[in-house]
Design a protein around this motif. Structure first.
Motif, PDB file in Angstrom:
ATOM      1  N   CYS A  88      30.377  46.445  32.608  1.00 31.19           N
ATOM      2  CA  CYS A  88      30.573  46.324  34.102  1.00 31.19           C
ATOM      3  C   CYS A  88      30.961  45.052  34.673  1.00 31.19           C
ATOM      4  O   CYS A  88      30.371  44.399  34.038  1.00 31.19           O
ATOM      5  N   ILE A  89      31.990  44.692  35.277  1.00 34.06           N
ATOM      6  CA  ILE A  89      32.074  43.352  35.728  1.00 34.06           C
ATOM      7  C   ILE A  89      32.009  43.161  37.181  1.00 34.06           C
ATOM      8  O   ILE A  89      32.399  44.048  38.180  1.00 34.06           O
ATOM      9  N   ASN A  90      30.995  42.103  37.464  1.00 35.51           N
ATOM     10  CA  ASN A  90      30.409  42.128  38.746  1.00 35.51           C
ATOM     11  C   ASN A  90      31.208  40.895  39.590  1.00 35.51           C
ATOM     12  O   ASN A  90      30.942  39.721  39.013  1.00 35.51           O
ATOM     13  N   LEU A  91      31.919  41.257  40.508  1.00 33.75           N
ATOM     14  CA  LEU A  91      32.685  40.037  41.359  1.00 33.75           C
ATOM     15  C   LEU A  91      32.066  40.378  42.958  1.00 33.75           C
ATOM     16  O   LEU A  91      32.735  40.635  43.816  1.00 33.75           O
ATOM     17  N   GLY A  92      30.681  40.100  42.946  1.00 33.45           N
ATOM     18  CA  GLY A  92      29.983  40.123  44.093  1.00 33.45           C
ATOM     19  C   GLY A  92      29.932  38.902  44.677  1.00 33.45           C
ATOM     20  O   GLY A  92      29.311  37.847  43.729  1.00 33.45           O
ATOM     21  N   PHE A  93      30.151  38.544  45.905  1.00 30.11           N
ATOM     22  CA  PHE A  93      30.054  37.184  46.342  1.00 30.11           C
ATOM     23  C   PHE A  93      29.314  37.079  47.667  1.00 30.11           C
ATOM     24  O   PHE A  93      29.704  37.741  48.508  1.00 30.11           O
ATOM     25  N   SER A  94      28.093  36.440  47.724  1.00 31.85           N
ATOM     26  CA  SER A  94      27.080  36.624  48.777  1.00 31.85           C
ATOM     27  C   SER A  94      27.802  36.252  50.098  1.00 31.85           C
ATOM     28  O   SER A  94      28.063  34.902  50.215  1.00 31.85           O
ATOM     29  N   GLY A  95      27.882  37.115  50.840  1.00 28.69           N
ATOM     30  CA  GLY A  95      28.481  36.572  52.379  1.00 28.69           C
ATOM     31  C   GLY A  95      29.816  36.147  52.286  1.00 28.69           C
ATOM     32  O   GLY A  95      30.450  35.813  53.389  1.00 28.69           O
ATOM     33  N   ASN A  96      30.477  36.710  51.203  1.00 26.94           N
ATOM     34  CA  ASN A  96      32.040  36.217  51.256  1.00 26.94           C
ATOM     35  C   ASN A  96      32.950  37.339  50.519  1.00 26.94           C
ATOM     36  O   ASN A  96      33.774  37.080  49.961  1.00 26.94           O
ATOM     37  N   ALA A  97      32.693  38.555  50.661  1.00 22.94           N
ATOM     38  CA  ALA A  97      33.514  39.436  50.473  1.00 22.94           C
ATOM     39  C   ALA A  97      34.473  39.711  51.425  1.00 22.94           C
ATOM     40  O   ALA A  97      34.452  40.790  52.187  1.00 22.94           O
ATOM     41  N   PHE A  98      35.353  38.856  51.768  1.00 23.16           N
ATOM     42  CA  PHE A  98      36.425  38.893  52.778  1.00 23.16           C
ATOM     43  C   PHE A  98      37.692  39.383  52.389  1.00 23.16           C
ATOM     44  O   PHE A  98      38.659  39.222  53.088  1.00 23.16           O
ATOM     45  N   LEU A  99      37.840  40.374  51.448  1.00 25.56           N
ATOM     46  CA  LEU A  99      39.097  40.680  51.184  1.00 25.56           C
ATOM     47  C   LEU A  99      40.094  39.704  50.478  1.00 25.56           C
ATOM     48  O   LEU A  99      41.339  39.819  50.790  1.00 25.56           O
ATOM     49  N   ASP A 100      39.486  38.690  49.870  1.00 29.33           N
ATOM     50  CA  ASP A 100      40.625  37.602  49.251  1.00 29.33           C
ATOM     51  C   ASP A 100      41.372  38.055  48.330  1.00 29.33           C
ATOM     52  O   ASP A 100      41.206  38.568  47.440  1.00 29.33           O
ATOM     53  N   LEU A 101      42.769  38.021  48.666  1.00 30.97           N
ATOM     54  CA  LEU A 101      43.823  38.489  47.726  1.00 30.97           C
ATOM     55  C   LEU A 101      43.721  37.776  46.487  1.00 30.97           C
ATOM     56  O   LEU A 101      44.231  38.347  45.190  1.00 30.97           O
ATOM     57  N   GLY A 102      43.279  36.581  46.062  1.00 34.59           N
ATOM     58  CA  GLY A 102      43.055  35.854  45.096  1.00 34.59           C
ATOM     59  C   GLY A 102      42.217  36.654  43.960  1.00 34.59           C
ATOM     60  O   GLY A 102      42.346  36.752  42.799  1.00 34.59           O
ATOM     61  N   VAL A 103      41.228  37.318  44.638  1.00 33.83           N
ATOM     62  CA  VAL A 103      39.968  38.081  43.923  1.00 33.83           C
ATOM     63  C   VAL A 103      40.676  39.336  43.514  1.00 33.83           C
ATOM     64  O   VAL A 103      40.466  40.037  42.132  1.00 33.83           O
ATOM     65  N   ALA A 104      41.471  39.883  44.363  1.00 35.93           N
ATOM     66  CA  ALA A 104      42.205  41.064  43.890  1.00 35.93           C
ATOM     67  C   ALA A 104      43.197  40.766  42.770  1.00 35.93           C
ATOM     68  O   ALA A 104      43.292  41.942  41.863  1.00 35.93           O
ATOM     69  N   GLN A 105      44.031  39.654  42.577  1.00 35.43           N
ATOM     70  CA  GLN A 105      44.537  39.315  41.490  1.00 35.43           C
ATOM     71  C   GLN A 105      43.907  39.330  40.423  1.00 35.43           C
ATOM     72  O   GLN A 105      44.415  39.694  39.238  1.00 35.43           O
ATOM     73  N   VAL A 106      42.719  38.794  40.127  1.00 32.37           N
ATOM     74  CA  VAL A 106      41.699  38.550  39.278  1.00 32.37           C
ATOM     75  C   VAL A 106      41.569  40.193  38.910  1.00 32.37           C
ATOM     76  O   VAL A 106      41.695  40.365  37.702  1.00 32.37           O
ATOM     77  N   MET A 107      41.256  40.862  39.646  1.00 33.70           N
ATOM     78  CA  MET A 107      40.668  42.234  39.081  1.00 33.70           C
ATOM     79  C   MET A 107      41.816  43.017  38.704  1.00 33.70           C
ATOM     80  O   MET A 107      41.685  43.539  37.504  1.00 33.70           O
ATOM     81  N   ALA A 108      43.140  42.746  39.252  1.00 33.77           N
ATOM     82  CA  ALA A 108      44.196  43.526  38.751  1.00 33.77           C
ATOM     83  C   ALA A 108      44.572  42.907  37.199  1.00 33.77           C
ATOM     84  O   ALA A 108      45.180  43.843  36.390  1.00 33.77           O
ATOM     85  N   GLY A 109      43.916  41.793  36.777  1.00 29.91           N
ATOM     86  CA  GLY A 109      44.126  41.241  35.280  1.00 29.91           C
ATOM     87  C   GLY A 109      43.527  41.990  34.274  1.00 29.91           C
ATOM     88  O   GLY A 109      43.399  41.839  33.144  1.00 29.91           O
ATOM     89  N   VAL A 110      42.432  42.919  34.768  1.00 31.95           N
ATOM     90  CA  VAL A 110      41.486  43.657  33.963  1.00 31.95           C
ATOM     91  C   VAL A 110      42.017  45.206  33.723  1.00 31.95           C
ATOM     92  O   VAL A 110      42.342  45.688  34.659  1.00 31.95           O
ATOM     93  N   ASP A 111      42.163  45.876  32.450  1.00 33.43           N
ATOM     94  CA  ASP A 111      42.624  46.811  32.173  1.00 33.43           C
ATOM     95  C   ASP A 111      41.289  47.782  32.465  1.00 33.43           C
ATOM     96  O   ASP A 111      40.637  48.087  31.549  1.00 33.43           O
ATOM     97  N   ALA A 112      41.043  47.941  33.785  1.00 31.22           N
ATOM     98  CA  ALA A 112      39.752  48.677  34.072  1.00 31.22           C
ATOM     99  C   ALA A 112      39.909  50.102  34.046  1.00 31.22           C
ATOM    100  O   ALA A 112      40.939  50.619  34.086  1.00 31.22           O
ATOM    101  N   GLY A 113      38.717  50.733  33.772  1.00 26.94           N
ATOM    102  CA  GLY A 113      38.507  52.069  33.994  1.00 26.94           C
ATOM    103  C   GLY A 113      38.485  52.810  35.133  1.00 26.94           C
ATOM    104  O   GLY A 113      38.949  53.707  35.641  1.00 26.94           O
ATOM    105  N   VAL A 114      37.765  52.066  36.084  1.00 29.13           N
ATOM    106  CA  VAL A 114      37.533  52.189  37.567  1.00 29.13           C
ATOM    107  C   VAL A 114      37.415  51.086  38.427  1.00 29.13           C
ATOM    108  O   VAL A 114      36.946  50.102  37.921  1.00 29.13           O
TER     109      VAL A 114
END
Length: 360
Positions: free
Chosen positions: A213-239
């Motif tokens: 499991c990959i944890n991209l939790g950011f305390s008080g800062n989960a503001f749907l930053d699109l840069g984080v989405a790009q990082v996530m999209a770079g992972v061949d994830a199962g879910v």
């Protein structure tokens, strides 16, 4: 004798133990061994969660939080009769509602059969610590995992074993690294406020699923930053698991939620994406304004989710928070952040859903 005196004595004993350890233990840089829970290899530093490319384009608080090593673990195999650790914290951070062990300490687990079992925690005594995790074991090959700090980072980490004992890469792939589960979210997702690193719910879920499991939790800062989405999209994830609602506003959801989702979906057209509601925080049972706020946020999440469904989006799933924390209201440390009880209950709710989707 005052508590402060007791603490000084305890610290002195730990230091004496550490100095004795150095004469008996050979240390190896943990960077030589397998690191789990990292979304990208595009980092100069080893124990960080976002790539170097985001340093000057992401928000400063988000970038600073990405230096925390939450969700990461080091895997190795050894026949040593003892395991020790030396590490230097990045910040030496401290919070008044979360243990130092969870914030900047380490957890050792050992694989027995198909299950991982907790061995001991390494308790920090300052910015740099040397600590024995276990001794007196039979000298035989074992698989180990060390969970890293949840709310601090690491400058360095070394693993200590008997002089002359072997230490190698794991011989068993556990957790399985193919198609990891990638989580995005808030302080709770980052691990607040588990008692120790292994009790963060992403780590609990990883052990239960036997899946990285990959944890991209950011305390008080989960503001749907699109840069984080790009990082996530770079992972061949199962879910992909999206648990951002406690941090965002209705306006942020309206503006960014679908854009964030589209970045994932464009790269992974068939990968399941789970959306999770805002928990029913404790004061909302009494504070009517907060109750309305949570309802409005969850209503917005549900509306946008339903719009995606009506738009023929497939493989998207919704988890209600109604049964997330149980009915006794005893699952938080401060009315918001989860205790170990809360972490276990969250894992109880979410794990079966992820397990089912991983089989599809």
């Amino acid at each position: 004798m005052s508590f402060s005196v007791y603490r000084k004595i305890a610290n002195l004993i730990l230091l004496l133990v550490a100095s004795n350890l150095s004469a008996q233990v050979t240390y190896y840089d943990a960077a030589e061994f397998q690191l789990l829970g990292k979304a990208t290899a595009a980092t100069t530093e080893r124990y960080v969660r976002l790539p170097d490319s985001l340093e000057h384009v992401s928000r400063l608080p988000l970038w600073q939080l990405s230096r925390n090593s939450s969700g990461m673990a080091v895997r190795f195999r050894s026949n040593s009769t003892q395991v020790a650790v030396k590490w230097e914290s990045l910040v030496n951070f401290h919070m008044d509602h979360m243990t130092d062990v969870a914030v900047k300490g380490l957890d050792l687990y050992c694989l027995e059969g198909k299950n991982w079992y907790f061995v001991n925690s390494a308790r920090p005594i300052g910015k740099s610590t040397e600590s024995s995790l276990i001794s007196g074991m039979e000298a035989k090959e074992r698989e180990f995992m060390i969970y890293l700090p949840l709310y601090d980072g690491l400058v360095s980490l070394s693993i200590g074993i008997d002089a002359g004992a072997s230490i190698n890469q794991p011989a068993i792939e556990s957790p399985v690294r193919e198609k990891p589960v990638v989580f995005y979210g808030t302080s709770i997702l980052q691990g607040g406020c588990a008692s120790r690193p292994g009790m963060a719910h992403t780590n609990i879920i990883s052990r239960r699923l036997n899946r990285e499991c990959i944890n991209l939790g950011f305390s008080g800062n989960a503001f749907l930053d699109l840069g984080v989405a790009q990082v996530m999209a770079g992972v061949d994830a199962g879910v992909f698991v999206l648990d951002f609602v406690p941090n965002v506003t209705v306006e942020q959801m309206n503006e960014r939620m679908e854009k964030f989702y589209r970045i994932l979906r464009d790269r992974h057209p068939h990968t399941p994406v789970i959306f999770i509601e805002d928990p029913q925080f404790m004061d909302s049972y009494y504070n009517n304004a907060n109750a309305r706020k949570i309802k409005t946020l969850n209503d917005t999440l549900r509306r946008i989710f339903n719009e995606l469904k009506k738009g023929k989006e497939k493989n998207i799933y919704y988890i209600s928070s109604k049964r997330m924390l149980g009915s006794d209201r005893e699952a938080t440390v401060d009315g918001i952040h989860f205790t170990d009880v809360g972490m276990m209950r969250y894992a109880d709710l979410v794990t079966p859903v992820i397990k089912k989707l991983l089989k599809k």
